[in-house]
Design a protein around this motif. Structure first.
Motif: not given
Ligand code: UDP
Length: 454
Positions: A281, A334, A356, A359
């Motif tokens: 994000s 996304a 991520s 997931e």
């Molecule tokens: N996410 C999403 N769509 C996007 C980008 C991120 O749904 O386009 C969600 C992803 O599934 C995860 C979270 O946002 O649950 C991102 O968390 P992560 O710890 O991977 O990374 P950060 O954003 O904290 O660097």
């Protein structure tokens, strides 16, 4: 058992931190707790679906984001600014007819340990990082006397962490784990305040981790020893129910593309034939990185979904046409879980943020790692060196650029047959699913809730 046991939930205000804590909140509500969530008006859309599902037992406590404390590092600035809510929370608590018996708050909000003790209630930490990276960061802040690091200037300075239980203690360059611009001197009030918060986590009543025992059992045991008690619970992976497509689609807010367009596109692709590429994000690639990535994608024959945010979206104008229907570009948010859970998706190029990482593992897709900062380097170490479920596609620093030819080769390879990493990640995916359905994570969650009710 008191049915009205009231819990205050306080997420750190960025989506990567709010999303998993709200997934946990949902599970807690289903176990009979009454919950109030502290949230800002800007982040309220993330909470709204949950408020509709639990209209009588879930409440919101709205506070606008406090003015940011001026500070060189934006993350620390944000953490420090949250401390301004100490008094308003106390005021709310004192006037509440049945105030909470505990605070469950993000590990960046370490100051809430002091808040809880001021209010005479328990504080439980929620860690959005894995246990390994949490332990390393705690150790780092315990030891730190003075740091001068600016965007990776001190690249050769190593930090060794020694865990007696682990034969090869991890070793990381300090700059990878610290905030981007960090000039810490013991005694400097703002850093002391941040550091005390991080250390405050260890004095909390308990810690809940979004992880599961098959993933990090050694580190969970280590953390129990460090805390001096057993109130350390691995309850993950925290994900919405796989049968609820609606909650999966709306997780983290509605996306930039209609999910059905994406699903129609994916439905036409064979099993395990698509690489999903997304960097979380917060991270946007530099122009050089994006150019190396698109060049690699042109060199391969793989299908792909590329999620790009910020300035780089414009860079991708016309790219889908260039690759003749092999690619779907998402310029913005996304529906990551919908994508990862689709049978056509076989691998995932990721920055390896902890959400991520979980997931990807839970979906059983092979991970291709491209860490950019914070705990991501540690997550990569866990995925590759300990679990054997991933391969590196880029490493170095936040601005490192991969070689396009090698990247193209790795993208092709990631979808080819039963390579060992794919076999292992499928096994781990099964273990993740068992942990949350009838295994260790569900048992740990039930124990945690039982103790809250006492
Ligand atoms: N996410 C999403 N769509 C996007 C980008 C991120 O749904 O386009 C969600 C992803 O599934 C995860 C979270 O946002 O649950 C991102 O968390 P992560 O710890 O991977 O990374 P950060 O954003 O904290 O660097």
């Amino acid at each position: 058992m008191k049915l009205s046991t009231h819990l205050l939930v306080y997420p750190f205000p960025t989506s990567g931190h709010i999303i998993p804590l709200l997934d946990l909140t949902d599970l807690l509500l289903r176990r009979g707790l009454t919950i109030t969530v502290i949230i800002s008006p800007a982040n309220l859309p993330l909470l709204d679906p949950l408020l509709s599902s639990h209209p009588s037992s879930l409440h919101k406590l709205l506070f606008s984001d406090p003015e940011i404390t001026p500070f060189p590092d934006p993350l620390i600035a944000k953490v420090l600014s949250t401390q301004k809510l100490f008094d308003p929370i106390v005021k709310w608590f004192r006037s509440h007819p049945s105030p909470p018996v505990a605070i469950l708050s993000d590990f960046f909000l370490g100051w809430t340990t002091e808040l809880a003790s001021h209010l005479g209630i328990r504080r439980v930490v929620f860690s959005t990082s894995g246990v390994l990276s949490f332990s390393i960061l705690q150790t780092l802040w315990e030891d730190v006397e003075e740091i001068n690091a600016d965007n990776g200037d001190q690249r050769d300075e190593k930090l060794s962490i020694s865990f007696p239980e682990i034969p090869n203690s991890p070793e990381f360059p300090r700059w990878q784990l610290l905030p981007v611009s960090c000039n810490f001197k013991k005694g400097e009030p703002n850093y002391e305040s941040f550091r005390n918060g991080m250390l405050g986590n260890m004095n909390s009543w308990g810690i809940v981790y979004n992880t599961f025992e098959d993933l990090e059992s050694v580190y969970i045991d280590h953390m129990k020893k460090q805390m001096g008690h057993d109130r350390v619970w691995a309850v993950g992976p925290l994900l919405p129910n796989e049968h609820s497509l609606l909650s999966t689609m709306t997780r983290g807010g509605s996306g930039i593309v209609p999910p059905n367009d994406l699903l129609k596109w994916l439905d036409k692709k064979p099993d395990d034939s698509v690489v999903y590429i997304c960097f979380g994000s917060q991270t946007t690639l530099t122009e050089k990185q994006m150019s190396a990535l698109t060049c690699a994608l042109e060199l391969t024959n793989v299908n792909f979904i590329l999620c790009a945010k910020g300035i780089n979206s414009a860079f991708l104008d016309g790219f889908e046409d260039q690759v003749n229907g092999r690619g779907f570009v998402v310029k913005g948010w996304a529906p990551q879980l919908v994508i990862l859970r689709h049978r056509a998706v076989g691998s995932f190029v990721s920055h390896c943020g902890w959400n991520s990482t979980l997931e990807g593992v839970a979906a059983g897709v092979m991970m291709l790692t491209w860490p950019m900062g914070a705990d991501q380097y540690v997550d990569v170490k866990l995925l590759i060196d300990e679990l054997g479920v991933a391969k590196r596609v880029c490493e170095g620093g936040p601005k490192s650029v991969p070689d396009s030819v090698e990247l193209a080769r790795l993208l092709d390879e990631s979808l080819s047959g039963d390579i060992p990493e794919r076999v292992k990640v499928k096994e781990l995916s099964k273990a993740a699913s068992e942990a949350v359905k009838k295994g260790t994570s569900i048992k740990n969650l039930d124990t945690f809730v039982k103790l809250l009710f006492e």
